[in-house]
Design a protein around this motif. Structure first.
Motif, PDB file in Angstrom:
ATOM      1  N   HIS A   1      -0.639  12.529 112.408  1.00  9.26           N
ATOM      2  CA  HIS A   1      -2.228  12.036 111.252  1.00  9.26           C
ATOM      3  C   HIS A   1      -1.413  11.289 109.823  1.00  9.26           C
ATOM      4  N   HIS A   2      -1.333  10.193 108.902  1.00 10.97           N
ATOM      5  CA  HIS A   2      -0.527  10.307 107.742  1.00 10.97           C
ATOM      6  C   HIS A   2      -1.500   8.731 107.731  1.00 10.97           C
ATOM      7  N   VAL A   3      -0.410   9.108 106.341  1.00 10.29           N
ATOM      8  CA  VAL A   3      -1.290   7.825 105.369  1.00 10.29           C
ATOM      9  C   VAL A   3      -0.238   6.503 105.054  1.00 10.29           C
ATOM     10  N   GLU A   4      -1.088   5.465 105.852  1.00  4.14           N
ATOM     11  CA  GLU A   4       0.040   4.101 105.828  1.00  4.14           C
ATOM     12  C   GLU A   4      -0.738   3.949 104.315  1.00  4.14           C
TER      13      GLU A   4
ATOM     14  N   ALA B   1       0.826  11.548  99.960  1.00  5.46           N
ATOM     15  CA  ALA B   1      -0.400  11.863 101.327  1.00  5.46           C
ATOM     16  C   ALA B   1       0.665  12.587 102.466  1.00  5.46           C
ATOM     17  N   SER B   2       1.537  12.476 103.518  1.00  6.72           N
ATOM     18  CA  SER B   2       1.746  12.317 103.948  1.00  6.72           C
ATOM     19  C   SER B   2       2.617  13.970 103.941  1.00  6.72           C
ATOM     20  N   LEU B   3       3.776  13.406 102.891  1.00  4.23           N
ATOM     21  CA  LEU B   3       4.243  15.173 102.195  1.00  4.23           C
ATOM     22  C   LEU B   3       3.232  16.328 101.441  1.00  4.23           C
ATOM     23  N   ALA B   4       1.393  16.298 101.577  1.00  2.96           N
ATOM     24  CA  ALA B   4       0.894  16.664 101.248  1.00  2.96           C
ATOM     25  C   ALA B   4       0.885  17.119  99.583  1.00  2.96           C
ATOM     26  N   GLU B   5       0.771  15.879  99.452  1.00  2.00           N
ATOM     27  CA  GLU B   5       1.410  15.847  97.755  1.00  2.00           C
ATOM     28  C   GLU B   5       0.362  14.770  97.444  1.00  2.00           C
TER      29      GLU B   5
ATOM     30  N   PHE C   1       3.659  -1.362  95.930  1.00  2.00           N
ATOM     31  CA  PHE C   1       4.741  -0.792  96.121  1.00  2.00           C
ATOM     32  C   PHE C   1       4.247   0.832  96.281  1.00  2.00           C
ATOM     33  N   PHE C   2       3.047   0.762  95.293  1.00  2.00           N
ATOM     34  CA  PHE C   2       2.873   1.841  94.974  1.00  2.00           C
ATOM     35  C   PHE C   2       1.641   3.088  96.564  1.00  2.00           C
ATOM     36  N   VAL C   3       1.452   1.575  96.496  1.00  2.00           N
ATOM     37  CA  VAL C   3       0.094   1.877  97.759  1.00  2.00           C
ATOM     38  C   VAL C   3       0.968   2.808  98.746  1.00  2.00           C
ATOM     39  N   THR C   4       2.204   2.100  99.092  1.00  2.00           N
ATOM     40  CA  THR C   4       2.857   2.673  99.997  1.00  2.00           C
ATOM     41  C   THR C   4       3.260   4.184  99.921  1.00  2.00           C
ATOM     42  N   ARG C   5       4.496   4.044  98.987  1.00  2.00           N
ATOM     43  CA  ARG C   5       4.678   5.401  97.739  1.00  2.00           C
ATOM     44  C   ARG C   5       3.282   6.512  98.751  1.00  2.00           C
ATOM     45  N   ALA C   6       2.299   6.486  97.769  1.00  2.00           N
ATOM     46  CA  ALA C   6       1.031   6.745  98.422  1.00  2.00           C
ATOM     47  C   ALA C   6       0.893   7.751  99.472  1.00  2.00           C
ATOM     48  N   SER C   7       1.381   6.128 100.757  1.00  2.00           N
ATOM     49  CA  SER C   7       0.743   7.130 101.987  1.00  2.00           C
ATOM     50  C   SER C   7       1.778   7.712 102.053  1.00  2.00           C
ATOM     51  N   ILE C   8       3.360   7.797 101.809  1.00  2.00           N
ATOM     52  CA  ILE C   8       4.681   8.944 101.883  1.00  2.00           C
ATOM     53  C   ILE C   8       4.112   9.989 100.995  1.00  2.00           C
TER      54      ILE C   8
END
Length: 281
Positions: A6-9, A181-185, A172-179
């Protein structure tokens, strides 16, 4: 092999507590990989300038609002892909016209598997070589890497570049936030989502993703507050009611959670043109 974690997108955040699927399965069919030639009634027999204009229109038509009919989705996808292939392979496009056709084709191919995804990345790479300061291209390539291959390090590099080139785009910021979150940050993800909301306070997606990020981080109260705002901005989005229901249930508000679930079912049935299920007391 692609990860199924599962991840953030940019559109949603996937977690063990809140599940949903990315609606791309129809585009992953083998028929979407190599579309045939554009049909004769889509431009043959007209002057070359008009034909190219028609092909451009068809190529871009893959961005139209999705239909609820899988057959229509696949037909539209194949028709758009065929037009993009014809434009790129058979016409001497250059400059902005070539960039636009390559981006459209990459977007159509990216959700596919194997050769289709590889071909999409090649198209994004060509666009970036032609227009190295085009923030949109880096965002699209990074989003494809996030969603369809889970290549998080490269996705993050692309989003960092997109934001450096064009720091005013909330998406762009929403997509980077998704990444992030997926990296546990989660702290970095929340900082990006705060920035997105500051840039575009009426951007419902940013509120939704921030709510889900708070929820995944265990902060149900802030999650509920963000879902409240997302629902206010987009009262017809059934997903937000489901997310708020999960947060409300986690906070111990069972009655409110059940009400949100019932509303989500009602909205979902309305979209599908079906009668809403009867809720018994």
């Amino acid at each position: 092999m692609r990860s199924r974690h599962h991840h953030v997108e940019g559109d949603r955040v996937l977690s063990p507590s809140v599940r949903w699927s990315i609606a791309v399965s129809a585009f992953g069919l083998a028929t979407a990989l190599i579309a045939g030639p554009v049909l004769a009634d889509d431009g043959a027999g007209i002057d070359p300038v008009s034909r190219v204009a028609r092909l451009r229109e068809l190529c871009h038509s893959g961005h139209a609002a999705p239909s609820s009919d899988p057959v229509e989705i696949i037909a539209r996808h194949d028709k758009a892909l065929a037009a993009c292939n014809t434009l790129i392979n058979d016409h001497k496009l250059a400059g902005e016209s070539l960039v636009a056709a390559l981006l459209d084709r990459a977007d159509l191919l990216a959700p596919g598997t194997g050769a289709a995804y590889t071909r999409a990345l090649s198209d994004y790479d060509r666009v970036i070589a032609l227009a190295p300061k085009m923030a949109l291209a880096f965002w699209k390539r990074g989003k494809a890497r996030l969603l369809y291959m889970r290549d998080l390090p490269r996705a993050l590099i692309d989003l960092d570049t997109a934001i450096r080139l064009e720091p005013s785009q909330a998406e762009f910021f929403v997509t980077r936030a998704s990444i992030q979150a997926s990296l546990a940050e989660p702290a970095k993800a929340l900082a990006d989502l705060d920035r997105a909301i500051a840039l575009s306070p009426r951007f419902e997606k940013a509120w939704t993703v921030r709510g889900l990020t708070h929820f995944n981080n265990g902060d149900t109260n802030r999650a509920i507050t963000d879902f409240d705002e997302a629902i206010r901005l987009a009262p017809g989005a059934d997903g937000n009611y489901r997310f708020r229901a999960a947060a409300r249930r986690a906070a111990g508000h069972e009655a409110e959670a059940a009400a949100d679930e019932a509303k989500a079912e009602e909205l979902s049935a309305d979209k599908a043109g079906e009668p809403a299920p009867v809720t018994r007391p």
